[in-house]
Scaffold this active site. Sequence first.
Site, short mmCIF file in Angstrom:
data_model
loop_
_atom_site.label_atom_id
_atom_site.label_comp_id
_atom_site.label_asym_id
_atom_site.label_seq_id
_atom_site.Cartn_x
_atom_site.Cartn_y
_atom_site.Cartn_z
N GLY A 121 0.87 -1.18 0.00
CA GLY A 121 0.00 0.00 0.00
C GLY A 121 0.89 1.22 0.00
N CYS A 142 3.10 5.27 -2.83
CA CYS A 142 3.89 5.10 -4.06
C CYS A 142 3.53 3.86 -4.88
CB CYS A 142 5.38 5.09 -3.72
SG CYS A 142 5.96 6.68 -3.14
N1 LIG Z 1 6.22 9.51 0.05
C1 LIG Z 1 7.23 8.78 -0.38
O1 LIG Z 1 7.71 7.86 0.31
C2 LIG Z 1 7.86 9.05 -1.73
C3 LIG Z 1 9.08 8.44 -2.05
C4 LIG Z 1 9.66 8.71 -3.29
C5 LIG Z 1 9.02 9.55 -4.19
N2 LIG Z 1 7.82 10.11 -3.86
C6 LIG Z 1 7.19 11.02 -4.83
O2 LIG Z 1 7.43 12.36 -4.39
C7 LIG Z 1 6.30 13.20 -4.69
C8 LIG Z 1 5.80 13.85 -3.42
O3 LIG Z 1 5.33 12.83 -2.56
P1 LIG Z 1 4.96 13.13 -1.03
O4 LIG Z 1 4.55 11.82 -0.43
O5 LIG Z 1 6.05 13.92 -0.40
O6 LIG Z 1 3.68 14.08 -1.25
P2 LIG Z 1 2.78 14.82 -0.14
O7 LIG Z 1 1.39 14.72 -0.63
O8 LIG Z 1 3.14 14.30 1.22
O9 LIG Z 1 3.27 16.34 -0.21
C9 LIG Z 1 3.07 17.18 -1.29
C10 LIG Z 1 3.08 18.62 -0.78
O10 LIG Z 1 3.07 19.50 -1.90
C11 LIG Z 1 2.28 20.63 -1.55
N3 LIG Z 1 1.88 21.32 -2.78
C12 LIG Z 1 1.02 20.93 -3.75
N4 LIG Z 1 0.92 21.86 -4.72
C13 LIG Z 1 1.74 22.87 -4.37
C14 LIG Z 1 2.08 24.14 -4.95
N5 LIG Z 1 1.55 24.54 -6.13
N6 LIG Z 1 2.95 24.93 -4.30
C15 LIG Z 1 3.48 24.57 -3.13
N7 LIG Z 1 3.21 23.39 -2.52
C16 LIG Z 1 2.36 22.55 -3.13
C17 LIG Z 1 1.14 20.05 -0.75
O11 LIG Z 1 0.49 21.02 0.04
C18 LIG Z 1 1.88 18.99 0.08
O12 LIG Z 1 2.31 19.52 1.32
C19 LIG Z 1 5.27 12.27 -5.38
O13 LIG Z 1 5.42 12.38 -6.75
C20 LIG Z 1 5.67 10.89 -4.90
O14 LIG Z 1 5.31 9.88 -5.82
C21 LIG Z 1 7.23 9.88 -2.65
#
Ligand SMILES: NC(=O)c1ccc[n+]([C@@H]2O[C@H](COP(=O)([O-])OP(=O)(O)OC[C@H]3O[C@@H](n4cnc5c(N)ncnc54)[C@H](O)[C@@H]3O)[C@@H](O)[C@H]2O)c1
Length: 435
Positions: free
Chosen positions: A257, A260
Amino acid sequence: MNIAVVGTGYVGLVSGVCFSEFGFNVKCIDNNVSKIEELKKGIVPIYEKELDKLMSKNMKAGRLSFTSDMAEGVRDADIVFIAVGTPSKPDGSANLNYVYGAVDELAPHMNNDAILMIKSTVPVGTTRAVKRFLLDKGFDIEVAFNPEFLREGAAIEDFMRPDRIILGVESKKAEEALKRAYRPLFVLSIPIVFTGVETAELSKYAANAFLAMKITFINEVANLCENCGADVQEVAYAIGLDKRIGEQFLQVGPGYGGSCFPKDTSALNDFAKNFGVDMPLVEETIRSNDARREKMIQKIMSVCDNDVKNKNISILGVTFKANTDDMRDSPSICIVNHLIEKGANVKIYDPSFSEQAKRIFKNVEWNGNAYDNCNGADVVVILTDWAEFRAINLADLRCRVKTPLLVDLRSIYTVHEAKASGFTYHSVGRPFLNG
Ligand SMILES: NC(=O)c1ccc[n+]([C@@H]2O[C@H](COP(=O)([O-])OP(=O)(O)OC[C@H]3O[C@@H](n4cnc5c(N)ncnc54)[C@H](O)[C@@H]3O)[C@@H](O)[C@H]2O)c1
């Protein structure tokens, strides 16, 4: 070097804090104003080991700050990282609205000599499309792609000592800027791989799909074990010792889950089709993982004689894995909701005290530790493999429950331990030994 990170979620916040720990000046930007206000006070909005200490240390040193003002955040940056979410659309494709929204907003304020670095996971072709999008608006900004491989729960360690850094670049200028940004890791002999942007984009999806397949594979082996007399833990250990296979991601459970694997397997399957390519292995992984959740529901229901109405069910762990408070696409959501729908009295203890979980599960009782959560339980269900659940005193727990029934969907106990403490024990992948 000045770095800006747009998006302060699991990836953006960890990246921003770690870049400041490297010694760079970092501004973290988010359009969630209340989140930024909390961060400015030193309050970390996610459960991630050691992040609070590292964050306050670098804020005090004056290297790390937070703002919801995009112009102020990116104005002086040499590199702007985009780390906003790329969730699934209902059709399974990646929703890039947050990426384009952020790009649109920051472009007028960014120094034209700076590099725009996409860290969000995006389908192949997106980095070039963002470059064209900017050119169409009159901004000639260098765009590159740097996939992030950190794991929630071990995010700082993964950022500081990754297995590798992949940098998809199209120019010497971007290459040089990124070499500077990642120099502290280069010095530690961490492999830094420069590729074209498409290769870097696909590397992220291919890695996640492969790991999702590995989890799904061992869960399918567990299904077979339950019918053929083998023990999945021992099979996983035996095959994992083979260096070509490796021991990681061979833990059985209720299926993958999180934020990602589900969305990235769906997006890969979707954009591969746009390139005219079918990926049946990925498709089958998605289907098998969905079926896994249903199978886990059936397992709990059959232990309860298919009737959970008014039964007290103690759930231990609801986050999608241990050491995070992240509930996105957690298998617990459909499992717990099913039990609630069927009339069970559900009590939950999760060591992260996840606020996301509290928003998802209504009409349940929350407890502050595993023992209190099991008082008067008709059945105890372990859903997440938090380390503290491995050390539960089962004899003590046995005295608190009404009926000694333990359903362990992570198979973290040996059958012998569970039986010795008086529980009837149902785990996964070890049927013939179950009590
Ligand atoms: N969570 C993980 O373990 C992980 C690991 C590797 C890669 N990723 C990738 O990294 C990316 C981010 O994932 P996450 O889990 O950190 O996301 P998240 O949802 O936890 O955080 C995203 C943040 O971006 C902010 N945001 C959205 N639009 C914005 C804008 N226009 N200006 C400023 N801030 C804005 C949101 O308010 C939020 O705080 C995704 O593409 C994900 O696939 C995630």
